[in-house]
Design a protein around this motif. Structure first.
Motif, PDB file in Angstrom:
ATOM      1  N   SER A 148      24.453  31.166  37.954  1.00 55.27           N
ATOM      2  CA  SER A 148      24.778  32.063  36.841  1.00 55.27           C
ATOM      3  C   SER A 148      26.197  31.822  36.352  1.00 55.27           C
ATOM      4  O   SER A 148      26.996  31.123  36.994  1.00 55.27           O
ATOM      5  N   GLN A 149      26.482  32.404  35.220  1.00 57.96           N
ATOM      6  CA  GLN A 149      27.844  32.452  34.712  1.00 57.96           C
ATOM      7  C   GLN A 149      28.174  33.905  34.401  1.00 57.96           C
ATOM      8  O   GLN A 149      27.408  34.583  33.705  1.00 57.96           O
ATOM      9  N   PHE A 150      29.270  34.397  34.966  1.00 56.57           N
ATOM     10  CA  PHE A 150      29.637  35.791  34.738  1.00 56.57           C
ATOM     11  C   PHE A 150      31.149  35.941  34.825  1.00 56.57           C
ATOM     12  O   PHE A 150      31.844  35.109  35.406  1.00 56.57           O
ATOM     13  N   THR A 151      31.629  37.013  34.228  1.00 57.90           N
ATOM     14  CA  THR A 151      33.053  37.339  34.270  1.00 57.90           C
ATOM     15  C   THR A 151      33.220  38.770  34.751  1.00 57.90           C
ATOM     16  O   THR A 151      32.272  39.570  34.734  1.00 57.90           O
ATOM     17  N   PHE A 152      34.429  39.095  35.185  1.00 56.09           N
ATOM     18  CA  PHE A 152      34.725  40.464  35.603  1.00 56.09           C
ATOM     19  C   PHE A 152      36.217  40.701  35.465  1.00 56.09           C
ATOM     20  O   PHE A 152      37.019  39.768  35.407  1.00 56.09           O
ATOM     21  N   ASP A 153      36.562  41.977  35.410  1.00 54.58           N
ATOM     22  CA  ASP A 153      37.952  42.401  35.322  1.00 54.58           C
ATOM     23  C   ASP A 153      38.402  42.863  36.702  1.00 54.58           C
ATOM     24  O   ASP A 153      37.827  43.815  37.269  1.00 54.58           O
ATOM     25  N   CYS A 154      39.389  42.202  37.269  1.00 57.38           N
ATOM     26  CA  CYS A 154      39.858  42.575  38.608  1.00 57.38           C
ATOM     27  C   CYS A 154      40.260  44.050  38.680  1.00 57.38           C
ATOM     28  O   CYS A 154      40.040  44.716  39.696  1.00 57.38           O
ATOM     29  N   ALA A 155      40.840  44.559  37.590  1.00 54.55           N
ATOM     30  CA  ALA A 155      41.310  45.948  37.588  1.00 54.55           C
ATOM     31  C   ALA A 155      40.156  46.942  37.674  1.00 54.55           C
ATOM     32  O   ALA A 155      40.360  48.110  38.030  1.00 54.55           O
ATOM     33  N   ALA A 156      38.934  46.483  37.338  1.00 55.42           N
ATOM     34  CA  ALA A 156      37.776  47.387  37.348  1.00 55.42           C
ATOM     35  C   ALA A 156      37.081  47.419  38.702  1.00 55.42           C
ATOM     36  O   ALA A 156      36.171  48.227  38.910  1.00 55.42           O
ATOM     37  N   ILE A 157      37.485  46.559  39.629  1.00 59.05           N
ATOM     38  CA  ILE A 157      36.863  46.537  40.954  1.00 59.05           C
ATOM     39  C   ILE A 157      37.266  47.791  41.725  1.00 59.05           C
ATOM     40  O   ILE A 157      38.445  48.132  41.821  1.00 59.05           O
ATOM     41  N   GLU A 211      21.630  32.325  39.910  1.00 54.02           N
ATOM     42  CA  GLU A 211      22.101  32.748  41.219  1.00 54.02           C
ATOM     43  C   GLU A 211      23.605  33.038  41.179  1.00 54.02           C
ATOM     44  O   GLU A 211      24.340  32.470  40.367  1.00 54.02           O
ATOM     45  N   TYR A 212      24.030  33.921  42.077  1.00 54.90           N
ATOM     46  CA  TYR A 212      25.461  34.196  42.151  1.00 54.90           C
ATOM     47  C   TYR A 212      25.872  34.489  43.588  1.00 54.90           C
ATOM     48  O   TYR A 212      25.064  34.919  44.415  1.00 54.90           O
ATOM     49  N   THR A 213      27.134  34.214  43.885  1.00 52.77           N
ATOM     50  CA  THR A 213      27.761  34.640  45.135  1.00 52.77           C
ATOM     51  C   THR A 213      29.118  35.242  44.798  1.00 52.77           C
ATOM     52  O   THR A 213      29.780  34.830  43.842  1.00 52.77           O
ATOM     53  N   PHE A 214      29.501  36.224  45.580  1.00 49.35           N
ATOM     54  CA  PHE A 214      30.801  36.866  45.413  1.00 49.35           C
ATOM     55  C   PHE A 214      31.265  37.287  46.792  1.00 49.35           C
ATOM     56  O   PHE A 214      30.523  37.940  47.537  1.00 49.35           O
ATOM     57  N   TYR A 215      32.486  36.881  47.131  1.00 53.68           N
ATOM     58  CA  TYR A 215      33.031  37.366  48.393  1.00 53.68           C
ATOM     59  C   TYR A 215      34.536  37.558  48.277  1.00 53.68           C
ATOM     60  O   TYR A 215      35.207  36.960  47.422  1.00 53.68           O
ATOM     61  N   ALA A 216      35.031  38.465  49.140  1.00 55.37           N
ATOM     62  CA  ALA A 216      36.455  38.764  49.196  1.00 55.37           C
ATOM     63  C   ALA A 216      36.853  38.810  50.670  1.00 55.37           C
ATOM     64  O   ALA A 216      36.183  39.470  51.476  1.00 55.37           O
ATOM     65  N   LEU A 247      43.087  41.278  48.714  1.00 52.12           N
ATOM     66  CA  LEU A 247      41.819  40.570  48.849  1.00 52.12           C
ATOM     67  C   LEU A 247      41.897  39.203  48.178  1.00 52.12           C
ATOM     68  O   LEU A 247      42.394  39.071  47.052  1.00 52.12           O
ATOM     69  N   ALA A 248      41.390  38.176  48.873  1.00 51.37           N
ATOM     70  CA  ALA A 248      41.226  36.840  48.295  1.00 51.37           C
ATOM     71  C   ALA A 248      39.788  36.747  47.799  1.00 51.37           C
ATOM     72  O   ALA A 248      38.840  36.786  48.588  1.00 51.37           O
ATOM     73  N   ILE A 249      39.616  36.637  46.496  1.00 48.43           N
ATOM     74  CA  ILE A 249      38.302  36.757  45.870  1.00 48.43           C
ATOM     75  C   ILE A 249      37.785  35.398  45.439  1.00 48.43           C
ATOM     76  O   ILE A 249      38.523  34.569  44.889  1.00 48.43           O
ATOM     77  N   ASN A 250      36.487  35.173  45.663  1.00 52.12           N
ATOM     78  CA  ASN A 250      35.813  33.950  45.246  1.00 52.12           C
ATOM     79  C   ASN A 250      34.516  34.328  44.549  1.00 52.12           C
ATOM     80  O   ASN A 250      33.723  35.104  45.093  1.00 52.12           O
ATOM     81  N   GLY A 255      31.893  30.221  43.986  1.00 51.82           N
ATOM     82  CA  GLY A 255      32.606  29.075  44.506  1.00 51.82           C
ATOM     83  C   GLY A 255      33.966  28.830  43.904  1.00 51.82           C
ATOM     84  O   GLY A 255      34.642  27.854  44.265  1.00 51.82           O
ATOM     85  N   VAL A 256      34.406  29.679  43.004  1.00 52.29           N
ATOM     86  CA  VAL A 256      35.691  29.502  42.329  1.00 52.29           C
ATOM     87  C   VAL A 256      36.662  30.584  42.801  1.00 52.29           C
ATOM     88  O   VAL A 256      36.336  31.783  42.775  1.00 52.29           O
ATOM     89  N   GLU A 257      37.833  30.189  43.259  1.00 52.44           N
ATOM     90  CA  GLU A 257      38.851  31.149  43.664  1.00 52.44           C
ATOM     91  C   GLU A 257      39.371  31.894  42.430  1.00 52.44           C
ATOM     92  O   GLU A 257      39.659  31.291  41.394  1.00 52.44           O
ATOM     93  N   VAL A 258      39.466  33.212  42.541  1.00 55.97           N
ATOM     94  CA  VAL A 258      39.904  34.055  41.423  1.00 55.97           C
ATOM     95  C   VAL A 258      41.263  34.645  41.775  1.00 55.97           C
ATOM     96  O   VAL A 258      41.421  35.299  42.819  1.00 55.97           O
ATOM     97  N   ASN A 259      42.219  34.437  40.903  1.00 59.99           N
ATOM     98  CA  ASN A 259      43.565  34.972  41.122  1.00 59.99           C
ATOM     99  C   ASN A 259      43.711  36.293  40.372  1.00 59.99           C
ATOM    100  O   ASN A 259      43.803  36.322  39.142  1.00 59.99           O
ATOM    101  N   CYS A 260      43.673  37.385  41.102  1.00 57.27           N
ATOM    102  CA  CYS A 260      43.783  38.707  40.485  1.00 57.27           C
ATOM    103  C   CYS A 260      45.244  39.146  40.473  1.00 57.27           C
ATOM    104  O   CYS A 260      45.911  39.149  41.512  1.00 57.27           O
TER     105      CYS A 260
END
Length: 592
Positions: A108-117, A146-151, A189-192, A195-200
């Motif tokens: 899948s392709q998706f976006t999110f706002d770190c401030a909304a977590i 498909e998607y994966t998300f981990y912190a 939290l280190a967020i991925n 498979g892409v590291e996200v810098n919040c």
């Protein structure tokens, strides 16, 4: 000879063109057009290092612009590696599209706002995470798959979730917590994501508290603050305060479970022993139109760990209609009964908490009542004291339809009109068990009837007073009241049709006041008069003082001197209205 050698070489080359091809093997597997062996030395049992195959790699944009326009039957099943999707794709000529080998949808392709977590749950050093510990992540999906998300943290715990987005849109995924915090501190939290590291910036943080304090909840101090309306999000004014007695300082978690859309929580650290005041902040929005109890729980290891609190729901604005415009024997806005529909009784801070209770219409004309009842805008409650306006067949039908559709009807009978009453009861319940009161002996007017001692009944013991074991008084001759011999199923008798003075021969199962708990219907066996001034023992059994219900000594003519009792008609009436409003809000004809 040269000719023969050239011929043999040509045949050999031609044979190679149509033979199996082997790489790292001279014996390709049967039926394999191309066989790449994992070993250079067939006798070896160890694969050679760096053996593998790399096929052409394209981004999704390159694939679509460079390859797709040239695809035809000859290219059917062409295999490439999609760098964007991080998956193999092959060309399906029949469907004229690239298919993914990573399942039906691919990545899948998706976006999110770190401030909304949102970080959910409480985190304490040495306490293993459970189902209450998770990250709520609002995402916007632009491509299904498909998607994966981990912190992760460096403090012994992490969060993970994987799944499939079936179509683009907005979703909230929940990354479940696992592990046990080791140190009391604030963790970044280190967020991925996929498979892409996200810098919040700023980072999403989790506060891990110190060791749990030892404390006791003081339940007598619990106080609920704020106004609670169905569907309205709680604000900072919606909270619960209580005192706790701390014997050993440390962290605390005091919370309620999520119930009817709301939850109250408080976390922190007790730095001193003794009495501490804690404020549990509310969140969410109520989903019901009725008061409900919540259980307050705490993580203390000793002492009292739970308390209860009631959340007082303020009911929405509702309306009532009046049939019977008589100013003495009805609920007409000019009647002294209607003065009780003020904010102190039926308002935001009233005995019945509600936004407002206003008159929609009133009439003493059956035809007008029928038209209004059949109209588009329905009143939440109909108040019909039928003295002077006995129900016609058409009005009874309109009332029956109204109640059967969920409307609330408080009905007081007309003197000597058992037929009209049976028309209404038959239409609502399919039963006709009403009759005129039995004469009895002794007192011939204004009999009083004992109210059942049901302490938990909402009409007998309601917001305007407790009438259990008291009396309700009729306001006519002893045979003018309409009693009901057998109540419909799921009905509650409020007052019987017998008394110890002159109606002792009447079956105590017969009823003068009752209501049905399935249909929204309350029944009074007589439309009694109301007054603000009368102290007479023989008239106006309902007594009010500027909307406040009062009791009065009344009844049993001509033996009132020795047999009159204090009657609670006005209190019983307003308790009945309070029940009617609650029924209208939770199971009425209008959505609330």
């Amino acid at each position: 000879m040269k000719k023969y050698i050239l011929l043999l070489m040509s045949f050999f080359c031609l044979s190679l063109n149509f033979a199996q091809v082997g790489i790292n093997t001279d014996k390709p597997a049967l039926y394999a057009g191309l066989h790449i062996s994992e070993r250079m030395d067939p006798a070896s049992t160890t694969p050679d290092k760096y053996n593998g195959i790399i096929i052409p790699r394209y981004t999704e944009t390159q694939r679509d612009t460079e390859l797709t326009p040239n695809m035809n039957t000859a290219q059917n099943s062409m295999l490439i590696y999609n760098i964007t999707e991080d998956c193999y794709n092959y060309w399906n000529h029949a469907e004229q599209e690239w298919k993914s080998l990573c399942g039906a949808l691919g990545k899948s392709q998706f976006t999110f706002d770190c401030a909304a977590i949102e970080v959910k749950g409480n985190y304490v050093r040495g306490k293993e995470l459970d189902s209450s510990n998770y990250l709520a992540v609002p995402v916007t999906v632009t491509k299904a798959g498909e998607y994966t998300f981990y912190a992760t943290t460096t403090n012994g715990y992490s969060f993970f979730v994987s799944g499939t987005f079936l179509k683009p849109g907005s979703y909230t995924i929940q990354a479940v917590g696992q592990g046990t915090p080791v140190v009391a501190q604030t963790d970044d939290l280190a967020i991925n994501a996929n498979g892409v590291e996200v810098n919040c910036t700023p980072p999403v943080r989790v506060n891990v508290q110190t060791d749990i304090a030892t404390y006791t909840l003081i339940c007598s101090s619990v106080s609920v603050h704020g106004t609670y309306l169905k569907g309205v999000a709680l604000a900072s004014s919606n909270n619960i305060t209580l005192n706790v007695n701390v014997s050993n300082p440390g962290s605390y978690i005091i919370t309620t479970t999520m119930l009817n859309g709301v939850i109250f929580t408080a976390t922190g650290v007790f730095s001193s022993t003794g009495t501490n005041t804690v404020t549990l902040m509310g969140s969410g929005a109520p989903t019901v139109n009725a008061n409900f109890d919540v259980t307050i729980t705490s993580n203390t290891f000793a002492g009292n760990a739970t308390c209860n609190a009631q959340i007082p729901i303020t009911l929405p604005a509702m309306t009532y209609a009046v049939i019977g415009a008589d100013n003495v024997y009805s609920w007409h806005p000019n009647n002294i009964r209607a003065k009780a529909f003020n904010s102190s009784s039926f308002g935001p801070s009233g005995k019945v908490k509600m936004v407002s209770f206003n008159n929609l219409w009133n009439t003493n004309n059956p035809a007008t009542a029928i038209t209004n009842l059949n109209g588009t805008v329905k009143p939440d409650v109909v108040l019909y004291y039928s003295f002077g306006l006995a129900p016609t067949a058409g009005l009874a039908t309109a009332l029956n339809n109204y109640v059967n559709a969920g409307g609330v009807l408080i009905y007081g009978t007309a003197d000597n009109d058992a037929n009209g009453t049976n028309t209404i009861l038959n239409g609502i319940f399919g039963e006709s068990n009403a009759q005129q009161q039995i004469a009895g002996t002794g007192s011939v007017d204004d009999n009083v009837y004992p109210i059942n001692s049901l302490q938990n009944d909402p009409i007998i013991n309601g917001p305007f007073g407790n009438t259990a074991g008291k009396y309700w008084g009729e306001d006519n001759s002893s045979t003018g009241t309409i009693i009901v011999k057998k109540l419909p199923a799921n009905s509650v008798q409020v007052a019987a049709a017998n008394n110890q003075f002159s109606k002792y021969t009447v079956d105590p199962s017969y009823s003068t006041v009752w209501y049905n708990d399935t249909k929204n219907f309350v029944y009074f066996g007589d439309s009694v008069g109301a007054s603000e001034t009368s102290t007479s023992e023989l008239e106006y059994p309902s007594l009010y003082n500027n909307g406040v219900p009062l009791t009065k000594r009344y009844g049993q003519y001509p033996n009132q001197g020795t047999q009159a009792q204090f009657v609670y008609n006005s209190i019983l009436e307003l308790n009945a209205v309070a029940l009617a409003i609650r029924k209208a809000a939770t199971m009425g004809i209008n959505p609330h």
